[in-house]
Design a protein around this motif. Structure first.
Motif, PDB file in Angstrom:
ATOM      1  N   LEU A  98      44.474  48.026  37.006  1.00  0.00           N
ATOM      2  CA  LEU A  98      43.689  47.285  36.026  1.00  0.00           C
ATOM      3  C   LEU A  98      43.195  45.980  36.628  1.00  0.00           C
ATOM      4  N   SER A  99      41.899  45.905  36.792  1.00  0.00           N
ATOM      5  CA  SER A  99      41.263  44.737  37.387  1.00  0.00           C
ATOM      6  C   SER A  99      40.718  43.823  36.294  1.00  0.00           C
ATOM      7  N   SER A 100      39.803  42.961  36.665  1.00  0.00           N
ATOM      8  CA  SER A 100      39.194  42.011  35.730  1.00  0.00           C
ATOM      9  C   SER A 100      37.905  41.501  36.348  1.00  0.00           C
ATOM     10  N   ASP A 118      37.748  47.453  35.888  1.00  0.00           N
ATOM     11  CA  ASP A 118      37.553  46.244  35.087  1.00  0.00           C
ATOM     12  C   ASP A 118      37.224  46.683  33.668  1.00  0.00           C
ATOM     13  N   PRO A 119      38.131  46.455  32.710  1.00  0.00           N
ATOM     14  CA  PRO A 119      37.873  46.936  31.349  1.00  0.00           C
ATOM     15  C   PRO A 119      36.923  46.063  30.553  1.00  0.00           C
ATOM     16  N   GLY A 120      36.592  44.862  31.080  1.00  0.00           N
ATOM     17  CA  GLY A 120      35.782  43.932  30.308  1.00  0.00           C
ATOM     18  C   GLY A 120      36.640  43.164  29.323  1.00  0.00           C
ATOM     19  N   ASP A 121      36.017  42.238  28.600  1.00  0.00           N
ATOM     20  CA  ASP A 121      36.747  41.442  27.612  1.00  0.00           C
ATOM     21  C   ASP A 121      37.248  42.332  26.476  1.00  0.00           C
ATOM     22  N   MET A 122      38.471  42.071  26.048  1.00  0.00           N
ATOM     23  CA  MET A 122      39.055  42.832  24.946  1.00  0.00           C
ATOM     24  C   MET A 122      39.846  41.888  24.048  1.00  0.00           C
ATOM     25  N   GLU A 166      34.163  37.079  39.710  1.00  0.00           N
ATOM     26  CA  GLU A 166      33.331  35.971  39.257  1.00  0.00           C
ATOM     27  C   GLU A 166      34.152  34.682  39.217  1.00  0.00           C
ATOM     28  N   ALA A 167      33.472  33.549  39.404  1.00  0.00           N
ATOM     29  CA  ALA A 167      34.144  32.244  39.435  1.00  0.00           C
ATOM     30  C   ALA A 167      34.098  31.607  38.058  1.00  0.00           C
ATOM     31  N   TYR A 168      35.096  31.924  37.231  1.00  0.00           N
ATOM     32  CA  TYR A 168      35.188  31.357  35.898  1.00  0.00           C
ATOM     33  C   TYR A 168      36.155  30.177  35.919  1.00  0.00           C
ATOM     34  N   VAL A 169      35.741  29.068  35.365  1.00  0.00           N
ATOM     35  CA  VAL A 169      36.602  27.898  35.285  1.00  0.00           C
ATOM     36  C   VAL A 169      37.890  28.255  34.548  1.00  0.00           C
ATOM     37  N   ALA A 184      42.551  35.353  41.232  1.00  0.00           N
ATOM     38  CA  ALA A 184      42.985  35.563  42.609  1.00  0.00           C
ATOM     39  C   ALA A 184      43.945  36.752  42.692  1.00  0.00           C
ATOM     40  N   SER A 185      44.835  36.860  41.713  1.00  0.00           N
ATOM     41  CA  SER A 185      45.773  37.987  41.733  1.00  0.00           C
ATOM     42  C   SER A 185      45.037  39.310  41.545  1.00  0.00           C
ATOM     43  N   LYS A 186      44.027  39.325  40.696  1.00  0.00           N
ATOM     44  CA  LYS A 186      43.281  40.560  40.468  1.00  0.00           C
ATOM     45  C   LYS A 186      42.365  40.894  41.647  1.00  0.00           C
ATOM     46  N   ALA A 187      41.857  39.874  42.333  1.00  0.00           N
ATOM     47  CA  ALA A 187      41.073  40.127  43.547  1.00  0.00           C
ATOM     48  C   ALA A 187      41.956  40.762  44.615  1.00  0.00           C
ATOM     49  N   ALA A 188      43.183  40.264  44.728  1.00  0.00           N
ATOM     50  CA  ALA A 188      44.121  40.867  45.674  1.00  0.00           C
ATOM     51  C   ALA A 188      44.423  42.317  45.295  1.00  0.00           C
ATOM     52  N   LEU A 189      44.573  42.569  43.999  1.00  0.00           N
ATOM     53  CA  LEU A 189      44.834  43.931  43.539  1.00  0.00           C
ATOM     54  C   LEU A 189      43.653  44.845  43.842  1.00  0.00           C
TER      55      LEU A 189
END
Length: 231
Positions: free
Chosen positions: A137-139, A179-183, A144-147, A154-159
């Protein structure tokens, strides 16, 4: 019957995906940290007539990971591993200047290290399946660089990278970072507690995962919104 392990399965997307698979006749091994909630979920999913093994515990515990795979073996094997369990590393999310290193370590341990550990434990059974599949499960925060989303992202990029390399090393499996998108989940509410935007229910993105399982595209990274578009 096919067998799936789903971590973080007591609520949110994990529970929604488990219900969809149970409806299709899958046997399930479910993991979550909160035993009473997991037990309620297991009872609800068992109503579909499928076998459900519910093992409360922490995926960072090697003994717990081994128990999950042993439960799948008792059910007959393993066809699908869904590494869904995640933590934010800070609740609510903070800018990187305020991100505690302990929180970042926790996010990496749960979201990446434990996911790899469970995958390693499960590989012999997955390789024995005619349709062995791993879903990470990514994100969108991984790309993307979200404040304030730096630690979690970073953890999801590594995954994501782990999934890509695993796919290259295991050509006999399908390995999808999704990436499931916003939920509308507890995780998002904890990340941004003052957000009042209406977000889709986890059940609304489950068809994207079912499409992957039905069509079995090549190993890679997929975004649920694109999978939900008309064919």
């Amino acid at each position: 019957m096919p067998v799936a392990i789903i971590t973080g399965a007591s609520k949110g997307l994990g529970r929604a995906l488990g219900a969809a698979l149970a409806e299709r006749g899958w046997d399930l091994v479910l993991d979550a940290r909160t035993a009473p909630v997991l037990a309620e979920t297991a009872g609800a999913l068992s109503a579909y007539g499928t076998r459900v093994e519910a093992l409360p515990g922490d995926v960072t515990d090697a003994a717990h990971r081994a128990a999950l795979v042993a439960a799948a073996r008792r059910l007959g094997g393993l066809d699908l591993l869904v590494n869904n369990a995640s933590v934010l590393g800070a609740e609510p999310l903070v800018r990187l200047e305020g991100q505690t290193l302990e929180g970042l370590r926790r996010a990496l341990e749960v979201n990446v290290v434990a996911a790899l550990g469970l995958t390693q434990e499960a590989l012999p059974l997955l390789r024995s399946s005619t349709a062995g599949t791993v879903i990470m499960l990514s994100s969108d925060a991984a790309a993307e660089a979200y404040v304030t989303w730096g630690g979690y992202g970073a953890s999801k990029a590594a995954l994501d990278h782990l999934a890509a390399v695993l796919g290259a090393e295991e050509p006999g499996l399908r390995v999808w970072a999704v990436d499931p998108g916003d939920m509308d989940t507890d995780l998002y509410a904890a990340a941004v507690p003052v957000d009042d935007g209406k977000r889709p229910a986890p059940e609304s993105v489950v068809p994207a995962f079912l499409r992957l399982l039905d069509e079995r595209p090549v190993t890679g990274r997929y975004a649920a919104p694109s999978l939900l578009e008309p064919r």
